[in-house]
Scaffold this active site. Structure first.
Site, PDB file in Angstrom:
ATOM      1  N   GLY A 525       0.767  -1.117  -0.102  1.00 25.97           N
ATOM      2  CA  GLY A 525       0.164  -0.070   0.001  1.00 25.97           C
ATOM      3  C   GLY A 525       0.671   1.155  -0.029  1.00 25.97           C
ATOM      4  O   GLY A 525       2.041   1.232   0.448  1.00 25.97           O
ATOM      5  N   ARG A 526       0.131   2.406  -0.391  1.00 29.04           N
ATOM      6  CA  ARG A 526       1.052   3.568  -0.374  1.00 29.04           C
ATOM      7  C   ARG A 526      -0.025   4.685  -0.003  1.00 29.04           C
ATOM      8  O   ARG A 526      -1.105   4.696  -0.713  1.00 29.04           O
ATOM      9  CB  ARG A 526       1.571   3.717  -1.870  1.00 29.04           C
ATOM     10  CG  ARG A 526       2.336   5.056  -2.020  1.00 29.04           C
ATOM     11  CD  ARG A 526       2.898   4.837  -3.258  1.00 29.04           C
ATOM     12  NE  ARG A 526       4.202   4.100  -3.570  1.00 29.04           N
ATOM     13  CZ  ARG A 526       5.186   4.358  -3.539  1.00 29.04           C
ATOM     14  NH1 ARG A 526       5.484   5.555  -3.466  1.00 29.04           N
ATOM     15  NH2 ARG A 526       6.317   3.356  -3.795  1.00 29.04           N
ATOM     16  N   VAL A 532       3.551   1.197   2.550  1.00 24.67           N
ATOM     17  CA  VAL A 532       3.521   0.120   3.522  1.00 24.67           C
ATOM     18  C   VAL A 532       3.841  -1.131   2.816  1.00 24.67           C
ATOM     19  O   VAL A 532       3.496  -1.663   1.645  1.00 24.67           O
ATOM     20  CB  VAL A 532       1.992  -0.190   3.821  1.00 24.67           C
ATOM     21  CG1 VAL A 532       1.542  -1.237   4.993  1.00 24.67           C
ATOM     22  CG2 VAL A 532       1.261   1.271   4.221  1.00 24.67           C
ATOM     23  N   ASP A 641      -8.373  11.476   7.252  1.00 24.49           N
ATOM     24  CA  ASP A 641      -8.216  10.948   5.733  1.00 24.49           C
ATOM     25  C   ASP A 641      -9.075   9.601   5.808  1.00 24.49           C
ATOM     26  O   ASP A 641      -8.219   8.490   5.547  1.00 24.49           O
ATOM     27  CB  ASP A 641      -6.674  10.564   5.564  1.00 24.49           C
ATOM     28  CG  ASP A 641      -6.556  10.502   4.369  1.00 24.49           C
ATOM     29  OD1 ASP A 641      -7.431  10.468   3.251  1.00 24.49           O
ATOM     30  OD2 ASP A 641      -5.172  10.158   3.747  1.00 24.49           O
TER      31      ASP A 641
END
Ligand SMILES: *[C@@H]1O[C@H](CO)[C@@H](O)[C@H](O)[C@H]1NC(C)=O
Ligand SMILES: *[C@@H]1O[C@H](CO)[C@@H](O)[C@H](O)[C@H]1NC(C)=O
Ligand SMILES: *[C@@H]1O[C@H](CO)[C@@H](O)[C@H](O)[C@H]1NC(C)=O
Ligand SMILES: *[C@@H]1O[C@H](CO)[C@@H](O)[C@H](O)[C@H]1NC(C)=O
Ligand SMILES: *[C@@H]1O[C@H](CO)[C@@H](O)[C@H](O)[C@H]1NC(C)=O
Ligand SMILES: *[C@@H]1O[C@H](CO)[C@@H](O)[C@H](O)[C@H]1NC(C)=O
Length: 808
Positions: A525-526, A532, A641
């Site tokens: 993930g990013r 991540v 977020d």
């Protein structure tokens, strides 16, 4: 010591010569010795204050400023955490312009640390305001002043600014730094915080008053706009803060001697004293109910009002004091851990009426009977009991809050809830009502603090001795330094170990994490702030490791403070943090790994469609997790977020909110930049407040949550197929999803056909509950209202969704 610290390559001859050099350049223009108790600095011209060495223990002294008149109340201390020896300690004004406090003629424990000046006209002056000022007489410039470095007290006209804070003393008799802090937070609001050894939380103003704009009482009218961050008490007794908080003392108007002190019990008081009196009287109090101050009684104990002392602390049944002299350390279990698979037969549940343990809920269950709550608790070995409320008044049905930590306990008459404490069946406990209250001693009694000092024999050649002593001193300092390094390192390891044993949260080395991720090879993930990776720890646990960007400027201790707060949040709908790494420029966070990935991946997957019940559960669980972040975890963390990428699913498809707390962690560095750097979050999910530069409250998360729920229902992404060019356009595109749903719903009710069938994700086929969709859409549309005050709070959302879960 500073010379030593700076030198990383331990070059012995060089060090020794530096130390000798220092010893021979000890020439100072002014010096005060601890051995002469009559050497004081009186304030000028009236002598209201006195500065000098103050005994804080046996043979232990601090350089302090106090009122000359009895009761000689201390208003400032230079070295509160490092008292000096009663022999040979001095305060000297060096020719460099630095004021230096030396312990036993050997170690420098405190210094004004100003840039060396060449002026020959330095003057140390204690003003009648209580301000110790270091002046350059030639230019009339203030080089340093004690008003800029307050300890626990503010004097009239002494500003407390954003860069400083007040820290309480440890107890009434111990002046070293305690657990309470008065400070301006990143939202420009003046707050009170408890920063204990294991947990920390902000308790003033209350989070739930702050997040709602209809709050009254102390939090009324706090403003987040003014970033000057300054509070000052004036001569007449008015306290004015830049967040629009103002207080007036009860004796406002008269010019009296006053001081504002953050006391060791976590309360801020303004004290006044008239001429001729010898006692301070309290003329202003921040929090009238002492039991509502966090950390006032330690873990597993509770606070109750006491007619004489105001409050007292007592251990829960089955618990005993860690230290009966120090209530803040709380109590520990008086029995062995007993939980195993057939615990049902071995637990007993003790009812404590009118008790409450605020915050740190592990789970919340609505409309559960007492029996059901007991069963929930039995399922969890760590469950120490639950808060139970019958909910007759508010019609919410009975509720229980499972607790794995018992903190902020209080017993107050008239409180409607009951706390149910879980104890081993075999344990003989005493009921507090029957046995009377068990009391510890006064919080933090005086302990004798001895300063080690070895007297040197003074005979033989003075010159030789001087050289010899200096050399010896150098070696001693070096040895001390090495031993200290060694001890410190050991100590740090030990602390990390203790923390790990308690919470499973620990510090990792960079090498360890590099190995776990095979050199950061598998990216999963990013997102904002980091990338991540999947990793496997040496104990074969699979973890997700997030490598943060842009935090390299942040100090390690600051990072640690934040991370340990996040690490201690414990809720079933929040992702668990297992540890962190802060080494050099690296900052990494280690999380539990979620088998089923993110909600985003699941929504876009065609092969494995999330069924309706799962989607509804995800909506409820996410709301619960966010409600905990906003209102119950006391730290008042905004997520900022929320999006499907940040909602992860465990093996049972239970949602866990990820990436919380980071907004705070990442925010520190660009706090003062332009308003644009303020914008966080993800396009499509951002509340209009970001775009229109309005104050950011917990309602931004409510908005994003609403969009996520609409996306879950409709299967349509708020960002899909929309070209984004400008921020201004931002507020319009997710409007499309919102408007579309609103229109369908309105038309649907006009025509009479089911609008639900038209908006629902086609991937679900016909397997959904129309009732649940209706309620979810209603709530989600309220969440995405333009006007933030119209949006419900997260806990309100959770309550409404949960009550429906049971009805359907
Ligand atoms: C010293 O005190 C006087 C009033 O007593 C005040 O006007 C002055 O500003 C003070 N100076 C400093 C440096 O605090
Ligand atoms: C901000 O606060 C300071 C100090 O209280 C005050 O002097 C100033 O006028 C305030 N600014 C605004 C814009 O309200
Ligand atoms: C500050 O408080 C005053 C009255 O106490 C009020 O009129 C004003 O609107 C407040 N300002 C802000 C920015 O909240
Ligand atoms: C409880 O028993 C199950 C099997 O019956 C076992 O897998 C599990 O590890 C046990 N848990 C504990 C805490 O002993
Ligand atoms: C004051 O408290 C600190 C921190 O708990 C402790 O290390 C120190 O020994 C105490 N000092 C005295 C004089 O009791
Ligand atoms: C609680 O449950 C009862 C029976 O299961 C139901 O009648 C009642 O409406 C529920 N109340 C709420 C607020 O969910």
């Amino acid at each position: 010591m500073h010379v030593l610290m700076a030198s990383s390559t331990l070059n012995l001859p060089l060090l020794l010569s530096l130390i000798l050099f220092c010893n021979f350049h000890h020439s100072s223009s002014f010096s005060l010795s601890v051995e002469n108790p009559n050497e004081h600095i009186p304030s000028l011209p009236k002598g209201t204050f006195t500065a000098g060495f103050y005994a804080v223990g046996e043979n232990a002294f601090c350089f302090a400023i106090w009122y000359t008149r009895p009761p000689h109340t201390i208003v400032w201390m230079a070295n509160r955490d490092h008292p000096v020896n009663g022999k040979r300690s001095t305060l000297s004004l060096l020719e460099t312009g630095n004021l230096v406090l030396t312990d036993a003629n050997q170690f420098q424990v405190w210094s004004t640390n100003i840039i060396p000046t060449v002026s020959k006209q330095l003057r140390l002056h204690l003003n009648d305001t209580g301000n110790l000022v270091l002046l350059d007489d030639s230019s009339n410039l203030v080089l340093w002043q004690s008003f800029d470095f307050p300890t626990d007290t503010l004097l009239p006209n002494q500003p407390l600014r954003g860069s400083t804070n007040l820290v309480s003393s440890r107890s009434g008799t111990n002046y070293s730094s305690g657990f309470y802090k008065l400070f301006f937070d990143f939202e420009n609001v003046l707050r009170l915080m408890y920063q204990g050894p294991r947990v920390s939380s902000v308790f003033w103003p209350y989070a739930w008053l702050q997040s709602n704009n209809f709050g009254n009482g102390n939090s009324n009218g706090r403003s987040t706009f003014n970033d000057s961050r300054v509070v000052v008490l004036d001569d007449f007794g008015a306290m004015v803060s830049s967040d629009n908080l103002t207080f007036k003392t009860t004796d406002y108007g008269a010019v009296l001697q006053r001081r504002l002190t953050l006391d060791h019990d976590g309360n801020v008081r303004v004290y006044s004293m008239k001429d001729g009196e010898i006692k301070w009287s309290v003329s202003l109090l921040f929090r009238p109910q002492p039991c509502f101050i966090h950390g006032i009684c330690g873990p597993n104990s509770y606070c109750s009002n006491h007619p004489r002392s105001g409050r007292k602390c007592s251990c829960l049944p089955g618990h005993k004091w860690v230290d009966s002299q120090d209530w803040t350390k709380g109590c520990i279990q008086n029995f062995e851990p007993w939980c195993n698979n057939n615990t049902e037969q071995e637990s007993r549940f003790v009812h404590l009426p009118e008790f409450d343990f605020y915050g740190y809920d592990y789970g919340f269950y609505q409309n559960h009977t007492y029996k059901e709550c007991v069963n929930q608790c039995l399922r969890l070995c760590e469950c120490k009991g639950f808060q139970y409320s019958f909910g007759e008044k508010d019609g919410l049905g009975s509720q229980c809050y499972l607790k794995t930590q018992l903190l902020n306990g209080h017993h107050s008459q008239g409180f409607s809830g009951v706390f149910i404490l879980r104890l081993p069946l075999s344990h003989d406990y005493e009921n507090p009502q029957l046995s009377g209250l068990v009391c510890g001693g006064n919080s933090g009694g005086v302990k004798v603090l001895e300063r080690p000092y070895v007297e040197e024999k003074e005979n033989g050649s003075v010159n030789f001795m001087l050289w010899f002593a200096s050399g010896l001193g150098g070696i001693e300092v070096l040895c001390f330094f090495l031993v200290w390094c060694f001890l410190f390192k050991n100590n740090a390891d030990k602390q990390a170990y203790v923390l790990a044993a308690e919470t499973g949260f620990r510090k990792f080395s960079y090498a360890e994490l590099k190995q776990a991720t095979k050199g950061f090879s598998e990216e999963i993930g990013r997102g904002a702030g980091g990338t991540v990776y999947k990793g496997v720890l040496s104990d074969n646990r699979v973890v997700a490791i997030k490598r943060l960007h842009d935090v390299a400027n942040q100090g390690e201790s600051e990072f640690l403070a934040e991370v340990s707060i996040i690490g201690r949040l414990n809720h079933m709908n929040l992702i668990g943090m297992l540890g962190f790494c802060a080494e050099g420029k690296y900052r990494l966070l280690v999380y539990e790994y979620m088998e089923n990935g993110s909600l985003a991946q699941n929504l876009s997957s065609n092969s494995n469609v999330l069924d309706w019940t799962t989607r509804y559960n995800i909506a409820v669980g996410t709301a619960r997790g966010l409600a905990y972040l906003h209102e119950e975890c006391l730290e008042w963390i905004l997520h900022c977020d929320i999006k499907p990428q940040n909602i992860l699913l465990d093996s049972d498809y239970q949602p866990k909110v990820a990436d919380f707390g980071l907004s705070k962690l990442l925010n520190r560095n660009n706090m003062d930049n332009s308003t644009f750097s303020r914008i966080r979050g993800t396009r499509g999910y951002m509340a209009p407040e970001w775009v229109f530069n309005l104050p950011i409250t917990s309602k931004v998360d409510v908005y994003s949550y609403g969009i996520v729920v609409l996306e879950m229902i409709t299967g349509r992404s708020p960002t899909a197929g929309i070209q984004i060019t400008q921020l201004e356009a931002e507020s319009h595109h997710h409007e499309r999803l919102v408007t579309w749903v609103r229109q369908k719903r309105r038309k649907g009710s006009e025509v009479g056909s089911s609008w639900v069938d038209q908006i629902v994700d086609p991937a679900l086929g016909s397997n959904y509950n129309r009732n649940e969709i209706e309620i979810l859409v209603t709530v989600a549309l309220e969440c995405v209202e333009e006007e933030k005050d119209v949006r419900p709070s997260m806990s309100h959302v959770a309550e409404r969704l949960q009550s429906h879960e049971h009805n359907s």
